[in-house]
Enzyme design. Structure first.
Site, short mmCIF file in Angstrom:
data_model
loop_
_atom_site.label_atom_id
_atom_site.label_comp_id
_atom_site.label_asym_id
_atom_site.label_seq_id
_atom_site.Cartn_x
_atom_site.Cartn_y
_atom_site.Cartn_z
N SER A 93 21.36 -37.81 -10.19
CA SER A 93 22.47 -37.14 -9.48
C SER A 93 22.03 -35.79 -8.93
CB SER A 93 23.64 -36.92 -10.45
OG SER A 93 24.19 -38.14 -10.83
N ARG B 5 21.44 -34.42 -4.88
CA ARG B 5 22.14 -33.22 -4.41
C ARG B 5 21.17 -32.13 -3.97
NH1 ARG B 5 25.31 -36.13 -7.61
NH2 ARG B 5 27.59 -35.93 -7.59
N ASP C 280 27.73 -44.60 -16.64
CA ASP C 280 26.54 -45.41 -16.39
C ASP C 280 25.91 -45.97 -17.67
OD1 ASP C 280 26.81 -45.01 -13.68
OD2 ASP C 280 25.54 -43.22 -13.67
N ARG D 285 20.48 -50.94 -14.30
CA ARG D 285 20.90 -50.61 -15.67
C ARG D 285 21.17 -51.86 -16.52
NH1 ARG D 285 20.70 -45.21 -15.37
NH2 ARG D 285 21.56 -44.30 -13.49
C1 S3P Z 1 27.28 -40.38 -9.53
C2 S3P Z 1 28.57 -40.67 -9.85
C3 S3P Z 1 28.97 -41.90 -10.56
C4 S3P Z 1 27.79 -42.60 -11.21
C5 S3P Z 1 26.60 -42.66 -10.30
C6 S3P Z 1 26.16 -41.26 -9.90
C7 S3P Z 1 26.99 -39.11 -8.81
O1 S3P Z 1 29.56 -42.80 -9.63
O2 S3P Z 1 28.14 -43.90 -11.61
O3 S3P Z 1 25.51 -43.30 -10.94
O4 S3P Z 1 25.80 -38.70 -8.75
O5 S3P Z 1 27.94 -38.50 -8.29
P1 S3P Z 1 31.13 -42.72 -9.24
O6 S3P Z 1 31.36 -41.49 -8.46
O7 S3P Z 1 31.36 -43.97 -8.42
O8 S3P Z 1 31.87 -42.75 -10.55
#
Ligand code: S3P
Length: 426
Positions: free
Chosen positions: A8, A12, A304, A378
């Site tokens: 994540s 970003r 996740d 996963r």
């Molecule tokens: C993420 C948000 C989650 C997560 C994904 C990464 C992110 O998804 O499942 O692996 O980096 O913002 P959702 O926003 O659909 O819950």
């Protein structure tokens, strides 16, 4: 063990770097397929992202400064890359075609397109809600106040990213806290972000026409990848491992809380802060686990991690019930179904009841079954991890998708003593 960077935060860092003025230098970027696709996308939009030595550099174009790409942007398997970049494209007067693999092309995009269209984004295939899609942004987005209808950090982030380019203040309201890396990193890059907690909800406001400045970022270890190592250590007798430099942001640590409640011997050591995020070394020792009920409110902080939690719940004593799993159905696969089917194939008694998953823990798993992974990294890693302690080996039908998030998975597990073999054709 030291894990690759958080997925994540890696996405970003590249995206905010592209929107900032000046150069952003990123250490520890996750070099997995999902993130590499985001790096390619920002480069195609004019913000070159390149690796020099150990450091990824992004030459930012300043807010609103991205340009029309020469061809479609392919996001592969990544919902995060796609949805966050939709927020970015919305704020630029460019037309962009977005594509992805078969899994990504089935995933719902309306949740992001809805609010972005309110702000001024155009979708050139009216009514279409899955990739491939062609989007046209504009330079004068309308700020909105948007209550999140689903607890999704991707939706929140897309709206806030678009809000950077709107004339005025954009607010997202969330009733369940989702991962907050966007808010933290926006502030770190110099954006004006206000967070107010009121009446059980969180109001996150970003000021438009923002100025972001390029920054140096160190990406902490990914707690969602660490989850497989931690799970392995808990179920393989005699294990004692320490995973260094793991992100322990409370919006991401629901699994670790749950495993501790199950009796898992897990300690966060040497807690510290790096680049605005809390990190720790996580020590995990093999433990006798007991079944627990995992409350629905905890789901966003471990969304996740349910496949691997469900898999190791079979090794606990008694029932583990996981509630509030509606969002699992729209991940890289329908993870609720894929997890239940995989467990059943390996002799575990498991039940889906509405949005709950209930696993009957018998302190062992028969194994010997074959698991359909449905292009979902996963699912593959969760069942390979369970195979470390099952009576018979577990076969997964495809391991190629593991490279989307954790290419080092097999190598690290082998370092810890795991053995992988190519299964004979069935
Ligand atoms: C993420 C948000 C989650 C997560 C994904 C990464 C992110 O998804 O499942 O692996 O980096 O913002 P959702 O926003 O659909 O819950």
């Amino acid at each position: 063990m030291r894990l690759p960077g958080d997925k994540s935060i890696s996405h970003r860092a590249l995206i905010f770097g592209a929107l900032a003025t000046g150069t952003t230098r990123i250490r520890g970027l996750l070099e997995a397929e999902d993130v590499v696709n985001t790096a390619r996308a920002v480069s195609a939009l004019g913000a070159a992202a390149e690796k020099h030595g150990d450091v990824w550099e992004v030459k930012g174009r300043g807010p609103g400064g991205l340009r029309q790409p020469a061809g479609p942007l392919d996001f592969g398997n990544s919902g995060t890359g796609t949805r966050l970049m939709m927020g970015v494209v919305a704020g630029h007067p460019i037309t962009v075609e977005m594509t992805g693999d078969a899994s990504l092309s089935r995933r719902p995009m309306r949740r992001v397109l809805g609010p972005l269209m309110q702000m001024g984004l155009q979708v050139l295939e009216p009514g279409k809600e899955t990739l491939p899609l062609t989007l046209r942004g504009c330079s004068d987005l309308i700020p909105i106040i948007y209550p999140l209808p689903v607890p999704s950090a991707q939706v929140k982030s897309a709206v806030l990213l678009a809000g950077l380019h709107a004339a005025g203040e954009t607010t997202v309201i969330e009733h369940e806290a989702t991962r907050d890396h966007t808010e933290r990193m926006l502030r770190y890059f110099g954006a004006d972000v206000r967070i107010v907690d009121k009446d059980g909800a969180r109001y996150i406001t970003v000021k438009g026409d923002a100025e972001l400045s390029g920054r140096d970022i160190v990406v902490p270890g990914d707690p969602s990848s660490a989850a497989f190592l931690a799970a392995a250590a808990l179920i393989v007798p005699g294990s004692d491992i320490t995973i260094e430099g793991v992100l322990v942001n409370p919006t991401r640590t629901g699994l670790y809380t749950t495993l501790q409640e199950m009796g898992g011997d897990i300690a966060f050591l040497n807690e510290r802060e790096e680049g605005g995020e809390p990190i720790a070394d996580v020590r995990v020792r093999a433990s006798e686990l007991k079944g627990v009920r995992v409350p629905a409110e905890r789901a966003p902080s471990m969304i996740d991690e349910y496949p691997v939690l469900a898999a190791i719940s079979a090794f606990a004593k008694g029932k583990t019930q996981m509630d509030g799993l509606a969002e699992l159905k729209v991940k890289e696969s329908d993870r609720l179904q894929a997890t239940a089917t995989g467990l059943e194939a390996n002799g575990v008694s498991v039940r889906i009841d509405g949005d709950s998953l209930i696993v009957d823990g018998k302190q062992r798993m028969r194994g010997g079954g074959s698991v359909a992974t449905h292009l979902d990294h996963r699912i593959a890693m969760a069942f390979l991890t369970a195979g470390l302690a099952s009576d018979k080996p577990i076969v997964v039908d495809d391991t190629s998708m593991i490279a989307t998030s954790f290419p080092e998975f097999q190598g690290m597990m082998e370092t810890l003593g795991a053995r992988f073999e190519e299964a004979p054709e069935q």
